[in-house]
Each structure stands twice: as structure tokens, then as C-alpha cells.
Write a protein that holds these residues in place. Structure first.
Motif, mmCIF file in Angstrom:
data_model
loop_
_atom_site.group_PDB
_atom_site.id
_atom_site.type_symbol
_atom_site.label_atom_id
_atom_site.label_comp_id
_atom_site.label_asym_id
_atom_site.label_seq_id
_atom_site.Cartn_x
_atom_site.Cartn_y
_atom_site.Cartn_z
ATOM 1 N N ASP A 207 0.834 -1.134 0.101
ATOM 2 C CA ASP A 207 0.029 -0.151 0.066
ATOM 3 C C ASP A 207 0.931 0.994 0.087
ATOM 4 O O ASP A 207 1.697 1.329 1.097
ATOM 5 C CB ASP A 207 -1.018 -0.087 1.342
ATOM 6 N N ILE A 208 0.671 1.951 -1.022
ATOM 7 C CA ILE A 208 1.947 3.092 -1.174
ATOM 8 C C ILE A 208 1.082 4.525 -1.179
ATOM 9 O O ILE A 208 0.241 4.618 -1.777
ATOM 10 C CB ILE A 208 2.424 3.077 -2.754
ATOM 11 N N TYR A 209 1.568 5.525 -0.392
ATOM 12 C CA TYR A 209 0.831 6.921 -0.101
ATOM 13 C C TYR A 209 1.865 7.688 -0.476
ATOM 14 O O TYR A 209 2.973 7.891 -0.230
ATOM 15 C CB TYR A 209 0.457 7.030 1.292
ATOM 16 N N LEU A 210 1.527 8.592 -1.198
ATOM 17 C CA LEU A 210 2.089 9.718 -1.994
ATOM 18 C C LEU A 210 1.455 11.085 -1.763
ATOM 19 O O LEU A 210 0.332 11.219 -2.197
ATOM 20 C CB LEU A 210 2.500 9.495 -3.721
ATOM 21 N N ALA A 211 2.007 11.949 -0.988
ATOM 22 C CA ALA A 211 1.919 13.333 -0.967
ATOM 23 C C ALA A 211 2.697 14.349 -1.678
ATOM 24 O O ALA A 211 3.773 14.252 -1.232
ATOM 25 C CB ALA A 211 1.463 13.668 0.554
ATOM 26 N N LYS A 212 2.255 14.905 -2.620
ATOM 27 C CA LYS A 212 3.107 15.883 -3.533
ATOM 28 C C LYS A 212 3.299 17.006 -2.373
ATOM 29 O O LYS A 212 2.778 17.182 -1.483
ATOM 30 C CB LYS A 212 2.634 16.204 -4.923
ATOM 31 N N LYS A 213 3.977 17.933 -2.955
ATOM 32 C CA LYS A 213 4.491 19.192 -2.507
ATOM 33 C C LYS A 213 2.970 19.978 -1.835
ATOM 34 O O LYS A 213 2.047 20.120 -2.596
ATOM 35 C CB LYS A 213 5.079 20.307 -3.262
ATOM 36 N N MET A 214 3.074 20.261 -0.783
ATOM 37 C CA MET A 214 2.011 20.906 -0.055
ATOM 38 C C MET A 214 2.343 22.176 0.736
ATOM 39 O O MET A 214 3.495 22.268 1.276
ATOM 40 C CB MET A 214 1.246 19.930 1.031
ATOM 41 N N PRO A 215 1.377 23.442 0.731
ATOM 42 C CA PRO A 215 1.949 24.397 1.706
ATOM 43 C C PRO A 215 1.949 24.028 3.038
ATOM 44 O O PRO A 215 1.258 22.910 3.498
ATOM 45 C CB PRO A 215 0.597 25.327 1.529
ATOM 46 N N LYS A 216 2.703 24.375 3.968
ATOM 47 C CA LYS A 216 3.188 23.876 5.375
ATOM 48 C C LYS A 216 1.934 23.978 6.386
ATOM 49 O O LYS A 216 1.605 23.115 7.083
ATOM 50 C CB LYS A 216 4.418 24.739 5.930
ATOM 51 N N ILE A 217 0.897 25.052 6.042
ATOM 52 C CA ILE A 217 -0.309 25.346 6.609
ATOM 53 C C ILE A 217 -1.240 24.082 6.525
ATOM 54 O O ILE A 217 -1.971 23.870 7.402
ATOM 55 C CB ILE A 217 -0.850 26.754 6.386
ATOM 56 N N LYS A 218 -1.125 23.641 5.340
ATOM 57 C CA LYS A 218 -1.787 22.461 5.019
ATOM 58 C C LYS A 218 -1.327 20.950 5.655
ATOM 59 O O LYS A 218 -1.999 19.856 5.714
ATOM 60 C CB LYS A 218 -2.307 22.165 3.825
ATOM 61 N N ILE A 219 -0.194 20.917 5.716
ATOM 62 C CA ILE A 219 0.542 19.567 6.346
ATOM 63 C C ILE A 219 0.144 19.158 7.470
ATOM 64 O O ILE A 219 -0.140 18.160 7.907
ATOM 65 C CB ILE A 219 2.129 19.609 6.259
ATOM 66 N N LEU A 220 -0.135 20.326 8.770
ATOM 67 C CA LEU A 220 -0.355 19.668 10.020
ATOM 68 C C LEU A 220 -1.738 18.985 10.027
ATOM 69 O O LEU A 220 -1.760 17.883 10.588
ATOM 70 C CB LEU A 220 -0.385 20.948 10.848
ATOM 71 N N PRO A 221 -2.838 19.663 9.478
ATOM 72 C CA PRO A 221 -4.134 18.908 9.465
ATOM 73 C C PRO A 221 -4.064 17.617 8.716
ATOM 74 O O PRO A 221 -4.740 16.523 9.159
ATOM 75 C CB PRO A 221 -5.151 19.911 8.927
ATOM 76 N N MET A 222 -3.291 17.515 7.749
ATOM 77 C CA MET A 222 -3.337 16.033 7.190
ATOM 78 C C MET A 222 -2.478 15.281 7.985
ATOM 79 O O MET A 222 -2.929 13.777 8.116
ATOM 80 C CB MET A 222 -2.520 16.104 5.755
ATOM 81 N N LEU A 223 -1.377 15.607 8.862
ATOM 82 C CA LEU A 223 -0.770 14.503 9.444
ATOM 83 C C LEU A 223 -1.640 14.318 10.876
ATOM 84 O O LEU A 223 -1.387 13.142 11.054
ATOM 85 C CB LEU A 223 0.759 15.148 10.131
ATOM 86 N N LEU A 224 -2.411 15.273 11.235
ATOM 87 C CA LEU A 224 -3.214 14.792 12.496
ATOM 88 C C LEU A 224 -4.211 13.837 11.838
ATOM 89 O O LEU A 224 -4.657 12.822 12.752
ATOM 90 C CB LEU A 224 -4.148 16.220 12.925
#
Length: 290
Positions: A207-224
Motif C-alpha cells: 500500500d503506497i501513499y504519496l503526498a506531493k508538495k503541500m503548503p506547510k499550513i496544510k501539512i499539519l491537519p493532514m498529519l493529524l
């Protein structure tokens, strides 16, 4: 059948003499023949596992995911050695997936990345840099062991720059800046982040998960959301199921492979179907780590 225990005396926060005592008590209770060996330096677990005779036996890694990875690399290719795990490290991510299996012996898939085998997750990007920077938090004695990963995340988050890579996932080819690329055989990494909630150990696919370049402000909620296994709802997350991945970059990349670090510019990742046997006995494990 004999049980071999390979203890990493430097991993986790448990008292290893107490762990050894519990191993002896659990084996004596069941009238199991056993022996115990300690690692002294990196890759000792691999060497010790290779030196055991190739006869029917269970080889327990006693430590974290790194010790398990070393032990795995020492038994791949043997006909009779069975892998098992006593989670006594600081992360213990593979055990979270293993404990979902029934008791007994299971044939499971593993991956290889260049010359090294792995059983849990191989990743590059923000998550791999966080794992690499945990070494910095170890130097800060005031940071509790249980908080090293979180402290490393905060440190890495503010310094992180996306990786420019070329990736081939199955027949798909991607050239872009990425935030995360995780190739998952099991479900958890990063001390409990539920990166691959659908991953199975015996389905013949990563199972492979790829997240391309993201604004840092959007990284935090995604990681939560990732911590709870709810990240697939984000459009920035792409999920694939394939048995091979190739990645290369002009910049040197750091890959986190079952908690161990690999550095390079080019990586070939392949899945090996039903390549090892893994033993699971929840009660036995509980008696040792309770």
C-alpha cells in the motif's frame, strides 16, 4: 522446537534484565527449550540470526523495529527459521499490525529496498526526515523517550523542504516535488501513525501513499488525520497498490526502512510474496512485556 531470543540491550526504556527474567519464566512455564543472546553493535542481530542452524526454530527479536529488521535480514532465505517479535523498543510499529493476526505461524510478504529487506514500512520525505532527526532529540536528555518522535517532528517541520524526485509506481511515472512517499507492507509507522489502514501482510501488494508538495499550513491537519488513519480523504494524498517502486533524485535522499536509515540517489523497492514465516503468540508476548 527451540526459541532463540536476540535482545537489543540499548533499545527502548525497559529494564532488559527484567525482560530476560520474564522470558525465562514464560519458557519454563511452557517447558520450551530456549537461549538468549544480546547485541553489542549495529547488525549484530543479523549476524546472530544467520549463525543459528537452519533447523526448525523461532527467532525472537526483542527490541524495536530496527532490531526486528536486522533479525529479518538474518533469516531471509532460510527454510526453517521462523521470525517472531517481542516489542521492547521505543516505536514497536510492526507489532501493532502483527497483533491483529491470529495466534500461530503465518506466511507473510516482505519488501526489499536495494540490498536490504524490510517487513514494515519504507518511506522518504518529511516522515523519513523526522525519523532521522530523532537522533538529535536523543541528545536532549530532558526529552522523554515517548516524546522523541513528536519533538523531532516539530524540529523537522520548520526546516523541511520538499524532495524533487522521479518515481515509477507500477506503470505510473511521476516527476515532482513530494512531501511524503511511504511504501507500506504493514499498517503503522512513526510510533503509531496509522499510515496504511488497509494494508495486509499477505496480499502480494504494497500500500503506497504519496503526498506531493503541500503548503506547510496544510501539512499539519493532514498529519493529524494520518495519525488516526483518516488521511485518505485529502485530495493531496494518492494511494496505490503495487508490488514495485523505483525512485531516484539528483539530491541525496534519506530513506527510513523499518526504523533504519538508508541514504542514496536511487532505490529499487520490490515485494516478495510469502517470503518469511512469522510466529504470533499474544499471551506469551504479554507475559514478557506486561
Amino acid at each position: 522446537m527451540i526459541y532463540h531470543f536476540i535482545i537489543n540491550g540499548k533499545s527502548g526504556k525497559d529494564n532488559k534484565s527484567l525482560v530476560e527474567t520474564k522470558i525465562r519464566e514464560a519458557c519454563f512455564k511452557r517447558k520450551i527449550n530456549y537461549d538468549i543472546k544480546y547485541t553489542e553493535r549495529p547488525s549484530d542481530a543479523k549476524r546472530i540470526a544467520e549463525e543459528f542452524p537452519d533447523e526448525e526454530c523461532v527467532i525472537f527479536s526483542v527490541g524495536g523495529d530496527g532490531n526486528l529488521n536486522d533479525t529479518l535480514n538474518g533469516i531471509v532465505g532460510s527454510k526453517n527459521k521462523i521470525l517472531a517479535n517481542i516489542p521492547a523498543g521505543s516505536g514497536n510499529d510492526f507489532s501493532r499490525t502483527l497483533m491483529k493476526l491470529d495466534d500461530g505461524i503465518h506466511s507473510v510478504d516482505i519488501g526489499s529496498i536495494n540490498h536490504r529487506y524490510f517487513i514494515n514500512v519504507a518511506c522518504v520525505g518529511l516522515d523519513a526526515d523526522v525519523a532521522e532527526n530523532v537522533a538529535i532529540t536523543r541528545e536532549k536528555k530532558w526529552i522523554p523517550t515517548s516524546q522523541r518522535f513528536n519533538a523531532s517532528f516539530v524540529y523537522t517541520y520548520f526546516k523541511y523542504l520538499p524532495k524533487n524526485v522521479k518515481i515509477k509506481i507500477g506503470e505510473s511515472e511521476i516527476k515532482d516535488d513530494i512531501t511524503i512517499l511511504a511504501i507500506c507492507n504493514a499498517q503503522y509507522y512513526g510510533s503509531g501513525y496509522h499510515i496504511a489502514p488497509h494494508a495486509l501482510l499477505d496480499d502480494g501488494f504494497f500500500d503506497i501513499y504519496l503526498a506531493k508538495k503541500m503548503p506547510k499550513i496544510k501539512i499539519l491537519p493532514m498529519l493529524l488525520a494520518l495519525a488516526r488513519g483518516k488521511h485518505e480523504k485529502y485530495s493531496a494524498i494518492n494511494r496505490y497498490q503495487e508490488s514495485s517502486v523505483h525512485i531516484e533524485s539528483e539530491q541525496k535522499l534519506s530513506f527510513n526502512v523499518d526504523g533504519e536509515l538508508m541514504r542514496g540517489n536511487s532505490f529499487d523497492i520490490k515485494l516478495h510474496k510469502a517470503a518469511v514465516k512469522v510466529f504470533n503468540d499474544k499471551q506469551f508476548i504479554y507475559e514478557i512485556i506486561k
